[in-house]
Structure formats: C-alpha cells, structure tokens
Motif scaffolding. Sequence first.
Motif, PDB file in Angstrom:
ATOM      1  N   GLY A 170      30.312  39.076  16.466  1.00 38.40           N
ATOM      2  CA  GLY A 170      29.830  40.100  15.313  1.00 38.40           C
ATOM      3  C   GLY A 170      28.922  39.174  14.208  1.00 38.40           C
ATOM      4  O   GLY A 170      29.371  37.950  14.046  1.00 38.40           O
ATOM      5  N   TYR A 171      28.094  39.795  13.527  1.00 39.01           N
ATOM      6  CA  TYR A 171      27.363  39.182  12.614  1.00 39.01           C
ATOM      7  C   TYR A 171      27.516  40.060  11.180  1.00 39.01           C
ATOM      8  O   TYR A 171      27.928  41.323  11.053  1.00 39.01           O
ATOM      9  N   LEU A 177      27.624  34.348  11.345  1.00 40.83           N
ATOM     10  CA  LEU A 177      28.589  34.938  12.322  1.00 40.83           C
ATOM     11  C   LEU A 177      29.595  35.376  11.400  1.00 40.83           C
ATOM     12  O   LEU A 177      30.117  34.584  10.621  1.00 40.83           O
ATOM     13  N   GLN A 178      30.146  36.606  12.059  1.00 44.29           N
ATOM     14  CA  GLN A 178      31.530  36.958  11.362  1.00 44.29           C
ATOM     15  C   GLN A 178      32.638  35.726  11.771  1.00 44.29           C
ATOM     16  O   GLN A 178      32.924  35.557  13.110  1.00 44.29           O
ATOM     17  N   GLY A 184      36.129  42.367  13.977  1.00 44.79           N
ATOM     18  CA  GLY A 184      34.522  42.242  14.271  1.00 44.79           C
ATOM     19  C   GLY A 184      33.984  40.791  14.768  1.00 44.79           C
ATOM     20  O   GLY A 184      32.871  40.996  15.129  1.00 44.79           O
ATOM     21  N   ALA A 185      35.002  39.973  14.981  1.00 46.41           N
ATOM     22  CA  ALA A 185      34.271  38.579  15.085  1.00 46.41           C
ATOM     23  C   ALA A 185      33.993  38.491  16.493  1.00 46.41           C
ATOM     24  O   ALA A 185      32.983  37.875  16.935  1.00 46.41           O
ATOM     25  N   LEU A 186      34.650  39.295  17.445  1.00 44.34           N
ATOM     26  CA  LEU A 186      34.368  39.195  18.969  1.00 44.34           C
ATOM     27  C   LEU A 186      34.241  40.451  19.338  1.00 44.34           C
ATOM     28  O   LEU A 186      34.921  41.439  19.171  1.00 44.34           O
ATOM     29  N   VAL A 206      19.727  43.162  15.005  1.00 42.02           N
ATOM     30  CA  VAL A 206      21.347  43.294  15.209  1.00 42.02           C
ATOM     31  C   VAL A 206      21.970  43.961  14.169  1.00 42.02           C
ATOM     32  O   VAL A 206      21.695  44.108  13.016  1.00 42.02           O
ATOM     33  N   THR A 207      22.905  44.898  14.502  1.00 42.42           N
ATOM     34  CA  THR A 207      23.602  45.547  13.700  1.00 42.42           C
ATOM     35  C   THR A 207      25.024  44.853  13.010  1.00 42.42           C
ATOM     36  O   THR A 207      25.741  44.274  13.944  1.00 42.42           O
ATOM     37  N   ALA A 208      25.034  44.706  11.884  1.00 43.04           N
ATOM     38  CA  ALA A 208      26.066  43.913  11.172  1.00 43.04           C
ATOM     39  C   ALA A 208      27.315  44.418  11.275  1.00 43.04           C
ATOM     40  O   ALA A 208      27.177  45.732  11.680  1.00 43.04           O
ATOM     41  N   VAL A 209      28.493  44.070  11.104  1.00 45.46           N
ATOM     42  CA  VAL A 209      29.720  44.552  11.147  1.00 45.46           C
ATOM     43  C   VAL A 209      29.844  45.599  10.137  1.00 45.46           C
ATOM     44  O   VAL A 209      30.759  46.730  10.181  1.00 45.46           O
ATOM     45  N   ASP A 210      29.084  45.615   8.999  1.00 45.38           N
ATOM     46  CA  ASP A 210      29.315  46.612   7.974  1.00 45.38           C
ATOM     47  C   ASP A 210      28.015  47.797   8.347  1.00 45.38           C
ATOM     48  O   ASP A 210      28.096  48.709   7.415  1.00 45.38           O
ATOM     49  N   GLY A 211      27.662  47.729   9.386  1.00 46.10           N
ATOM     50  CA  GLY A 211      26.475  48.690   9.683  1.00 46.10           C
ATOM     51  C   GLY A 211      25.393  48.470   9.338  1.00 46.10           C
ATOM     52  O   GLY A 211      24.305  49.397   9.693  1.00 46.10           O
TER      53      GLY A 211
END
Length: 254
Positions: A170-171, A177-178, A184-186, A206-211
Amino acid sequence: MNRIDLNADLGESFGAWRMGDDEALLALVSSANVACGFHAGDPAIMKHTVALAAARGVAIGAHVALPDLQGFGRREMRVSVDEAHALTLYQLGALAAFTRAAGVPLAHVKPHGALYTMAARDAGLAAAIARAVRDFDPALRLVGLAGSALVEAGRAAGLAVAAEAFADRGYRADGSLQPRGEAGALLDDARQACAQALGIVRDGAVTAVDGRRVALHADTLCLHGDGPHALDFARRLRDALAAASVRIAAPGAA
C-alpha cells in the motif's frame, strides 16, 4: 509497447533454513536481488543463487542490508554515514566474488528492508550508499523507491538508477510505502495487486490508502518471494502484464 523490469529478493535462505522457491521465481523475473549475508544468505546460498540466476540469464544485483540476521534486516538501526558506506562496500565485494567466479556481471544494487526505507527518506544515508556503489563500480545501477532520496542520491552521484514500485504494498499520498503492520500495508488480493501493477506501468499512477491518486513512475516492480502464495501471485502478475502487451526486461537490456 510498455516495458518493465520484474525483480525479486532471492537467496534469503540461511544454513539449513529455507525461504521461498528461488528456482521457480527465477523463471518469472528479469532481475534478482541476492542477499549478501547481513540479513539473510550465506556463502553457499550466495554461490548457488548466483549460479541459478546466471543459468536463467537473469540480471544479478546485490541486496545489501543492515547487519541483522535475527530481525531479517527489517529493524531500524542507528548507523553513521561512514558505517553505511562501509557495510555497502563490504556486501558488494562479497557478492561480486561469486558473480566474477561464475563469469557473469554484477548489474545493480538494492538496499533491503529497514536500510531501504531509511535511505528513502534520509538524504545523508542515501548519499553514503550511492557513494559506496560508485566507489565500487560506477557502472552499477542503484535501485530505490520511486521518488525517494535514494533515487535522487544515485542520480547526484552519476549512477544509473531504477525507480522501484510494489504491486503488493500500500502507498501513502506522498508516494511512500504504508509501513508494515499498519492497515493497508500489504495487498493480499492477487487481483487488486495485479490491477495496481498495471496502473503503475500503463498509467504511471497508484491509488493511495486514503483513496487519493498519486503519480508514480517506475522502472522496476518488486515481487516478494517470502509469502505462502508468492509464486502463484508472480505467475498471475506476469500473465497480466503479458496480456497487456507489457514487455518484461531488466533495465539496460536490449
């Protein structure tokens, strides 16, 4: 046609303990990052992994790390820039002995684990690693997280660089990287990871973990080989890239 390098961290067994299916993964990747004994690997494993990669025509790189076998190199340590320079040189020399004996070139250098993430944000540490690579062989390519301090340090040192992205990580919105252990890290879903990889390769985003949508240029994608479904995911990702007419080749390859 789009083009991407697929790299995997290999040679991470140690003594009688085994990790991953290196031989099977080498049939799917174009670059291999071989552990140099600090976080994993030993002389016999290094020699064997180099031989396997050479037989497959896979580009060989040194996967340099902090001296942390017990923690698999994933625990941060306070190291000075002089120590970072020395430990990078030491590991480069070790792996180069095996590539030289096998009659194949050492192509690149990629830090592992905590050293990788520390160098992504610490300009001084990144510069020390880049300087060590240049001092050892200025023809080597330095691999680092896309948009990170390590990539910038490599360029500043006059090295060829490869900006790296991850299909299964996850980004954050800043392109980092998260952290492992956080939500959301993996990415455990293979379809989601393949879609992320294709978005990086074809769309440069890329879509980050916060959208949020984050621009991301990558020259190489990392495949982790230490998970229970690593080999299946690697095959699915390679098939997805081929279906999208993406050529898989090591950086600098014809």
